[in-house]
Design a protein around this motif. Structure first.
Motif, short mmCIF file in Angstrom:
data_model
loop_
_atom_site.label_atom_id
_atom_site.label_comp_id
_atom_site.label_asym_id
_atom_site.label_seq_id
_atom_site.Cartn_x
_atom_site.Cartn_y
_atom_site.Cartn_z
N ASN A 175 18.51 62.66 60.76
CA ASN A 175 17.50 62.69 59.69
C ASN A 175 17.23 61.29 59.14
O ASN A 175 16.81 61.13 58.01
N GLU A 214 12.45 69.87 61.40
CA GLU A 214 11.88 69.68 60.07
C GLU A 214 12.71 68.69 59.25
O GLU A 214 12.16 67.84 58.55
N ASN A 215 14.04 68.78 59.35
CA ASN A 215 14.91 67.83 58.64
C ASN A 215 14.73 66.41 59.17
O ASN A 215 14.73 65.44 58.39
N ALA A 258 14.93 74.07 62.00
CA ALA A 258 15.41 73.26 60.87
C ALA A 258 15.73 71.84 61.29
O ALA A 258 15.47 70.89 60.55
N CYS A 259 16.30 71.66 62.51
CA CYS A 259 16.68 70.32 62.94
C CYS A 259 15.46 69.40 63.05
O CYS A 259 15.53 68.22 62.72
N GLU A 291 9.32 75.85 64.07
CA GLU A 291 10.20 76.72 63.30
C GLU A 291 11.64 76.40 63.68
O GLU A 291 12.36 77.23 64.24
#
Length: 210
Positions: free
Chosen positions: A161, A198-199, A195-196, A193
């Motif tokens: 991130n 989007e983060n 999380a990895c 969709e």
């Protein structure tokens, strides 16, 4: 050189062609298939994979473009991952396969010309963050660098991130990363969709302050 090979050269067919392309040269099915078998046996024509052919390189007027070929094999796809990053000059390594993302099931196509991989990545818009490159009447789609990185993170699942692992692990120059704009991030916002991803996008956007 048999009659079919001569006709292909005269009619200036695409560098990579299909049996459908040959139908206008020889509409009669049996004659066309006989001529094709003969041309293949002579080596005048080579089979790239089932349904896709090219003239022997001694007859070709131009080189086979692997990126165009990747699109011809699976049209609803775009070049991505390390292939796109290398094309953009973001990573120094030579890439030995042409890697794409597709909405279809993941697969690998090996030919005597190159190895083509296709990875299925679910997205709201498959072509968000992707550019169209034209080559005469033909074209292919290719991910912009940020999209290629997002695809890479989707598959690798790295918990990145920040910019630091991109510089240290992928050897991307910070100057290249600083060329990313708000538009690049906006194109991909909410597209995955995962999380990895989007983060990752949120973290590096904050660090770049765009």
């Amino acid at each position: 050189m048999n009659r079919l090979t001569h006709a292909i050269l005269e009619q200036n067919l695409p560098t990579v062609f299909t049996m459908a392309d040959l139908k206008r040269l020889e509409p009669e099915d049996n004659a066309r298939y006989c001529q094709m078998r003969r041309a293949l046996a002579l080596g005048d024509i080579i089979r790239l994979r089932r349904g896709f052919y090219a003239l022997n390189r001694i007859f070709r007027k131009e080189l086979i473009n692997g990126h165009l070929l990747a699109h011809q094999f699976i049209p609803d796809s775009y070049i991505s991952f390390e292939t796109a990053l290398r094309d953009a000059g973001w990573i120094p390594e030579f890439v030995f396969e042409i890697a794409s993302v597709s909405s279809r099931q993941s697969c690998v196509i090996s030919t005597e010309f190159a190895r083509f991989s296709y990875t299925r990545i679910p997205q709201k818009n498959l072509f968000a963050g992707v550019e169209k490159f034209t080559h005469g009447l033909a074209y292919h789609w290719e991910a912009k660098p940020l999209k290629a990185l997002a695809d890479y993170l989707y598959v690798s699942k790295h918990p990145w991130n920040s910019l630091d692992p991109l510089v240290k692990s992928l050897r991307i120059e910070i100057d290249d990363l600083e060329t990313l704009s708000a538009e690049d991030f906006n194109e991909l916002e909410g597209n995955y969709e995962a999380a990895c991803v989007e983060n990752f996008l949120s973290g590096i956007r904050k660090e770049l302050q765009v």
